[in-house]
Scaffold this motif. Sequence first.
Motif, mmCIF file in Angstrom:
data_model
loop_
_atom_site.group_PDB
_atom_site.id
_atom_site.type_symbol
_atom_site.label_atom_id
_atom_site.label_comp_id
_atom_site.label_asym_id
_atom_site.label_seq_id
_atom_site.Cartn_x
_atom_site.Cartn_y
_atom_site.Cartn_z
ATOM 1 N N SER A 71 0.835 -1.198 0.000
ATOM 2 C CA SER A 71 0.000 0.000 0.000
ATOM 3 C C SER A 71 0.874 1.253 0.000
ATOM 4 C CB SER A 71 -0.896 0.020 1.237
ATOM 5 O OG SER A 71 -1.856 -1.005 1.180
ATOM 6 N N GLY A 72 0.641 2.139 -0.966
ATOM 7 C CA GLY A 72 1.431 3.364 -1.073
ATOM 8 C C GLY A 72 2.640 3.251 -1.985
ATOM 9 N N SER A 73 2.870 2.071 -2.564
ATOM 10 C CA SER A 73 4.030 1.881 -3.457
ATOM 11 C C SER A 73 3.886 2.692 -4.736
ATOM 12 C CB SER A 73 4.190 0.411 -3.832
ATOM 13 O OG SER A 73 4.478 -0.390 -2.713
ATOM 14 N N PRO A 74 4.998 3.186 -5.293
ATOM 15 C CA PRO A 74 4.941 3.880 -6.578
ATOM 16 C C PRO A 74 4.795 2.878 -7.716
ATOM 17 C CG PRO A 74 7.220 3.687 -5.868
ATOM 18 C CD PRO A 74 6.378 3.145 -4.748
ATOM 19 N N VAL A 75 3.953 3.215 -8.688
ATOM 20 C CA VAL A 75 3.846 2.439 -9.929
ATOM 21 C C VAL A 75 4.396 3.313 -11.031
ATOM 22 C CG1 VAL A 75 2.361 1.010 -11.356
ATOM 23 C CG2 VAL A 75 1.674 1.539 -9.013
ATOM 24 N N TYR A 76 5.332 2.773 -11.812
ATOM 25 C CA TYR A 76 6.027 3.620 -12.776
ATOM 26 C C TYR A 76 6.199 2.948 -14.130
ATOM 27 C CZ TYR A 76 9.749 0.818 -10.566
ATOM 28 O OH TYR A 76 10.489 -0.217 -10.045
ATOM 29 N N ASN A 77 6.386 3.779 -15.140
ATOM 30 C CA ASN A 77 6.679 3.313 -16.492
ATOM 31 C C ASN A 77 7.971 2.508 -16.453
ATOM 32 O OD1 ASN A 77 7.719 3.240 -19.225
ATOM 33 N ND2 ASN A 77 6.264 4.858 -19.746
ATOM 34 N N ALA A 78 7.925 1.267 -16.898
ATOM 35 C CA ALA A 78 9.082 0.379 -16.793
ATOM 36 C C ALA A 78 10.247 0.823 -17.672
ATOM 37 C CB ALA A 78 8.684 -1.054 -17.161
#
Length: 254
Positions: A199-206
Amino acid sequence: MKYFRILVLLIVGINSVTAEPLKDVVKKIKPSVVGVGFYAPMATISHQLKGTGFVIGDGRYVVTNSHVILAVPQEENIKFNEVVFVPKGRQTGIAKVKQVFTDEEHDLSILELTKPLPAVRLLSETENLDDGADVAMTGFPIGAVLGLYPATHRGIVAAYSPNVISAANSTQLSEAYLASLRNPFMVYQLDITAYPGNSGSPVYNAETGEVFAVINKVFIKETKESAITAPSGITYAIPVEHVYALARKHGISL
């Protein structure tokens, strides 16, 4: 005409973000990923990790879920401080939280720190990632059981859809749930399996490392306990446009 083409290429080169191998992107992201929780030196469990966060802006702000920072620490009769845990190998640094800005509607909080940390790069507020885009997330899926070691998982954007999940039975028809049906907002559906500590993790363009969303919740097939033993593999994330909005509301420059 030749000079015009050169000028166009130069402009495109300035405005584009170069794709990199995921291993290189992860190396840049990890220093900005922190644990979020509570600390009390006199408590039985002094360090209590509740979720993940990531550093933004000038390095003095951390984004996480509001349900992470608003969680209740164990041993309620002891005064706990809201803190950020900074991974340092087998050691863990602690950064005090100066102030908390919360948007409970979108399950987001921005924590102000007293000292700066390395920050991530956010995707533009007006951009969205397409379905099928390669993405990754970095966080602490099983908390700090084995120490504070960020873990990365890769997948794709499965859909960009309203944040409404059908209620399994009438007991789930809370006031908050009914409100979400009346005023849904768009979220990313990911085919990445997240766990409670994510919860709260960043999701980013690989390919570029630009953070476009914040892990929010996992679709659970049965009970809360099955989130670990039998995860659905469907995870939802809040677009960073709501991070920008919360920051703007409190005069935080991004």
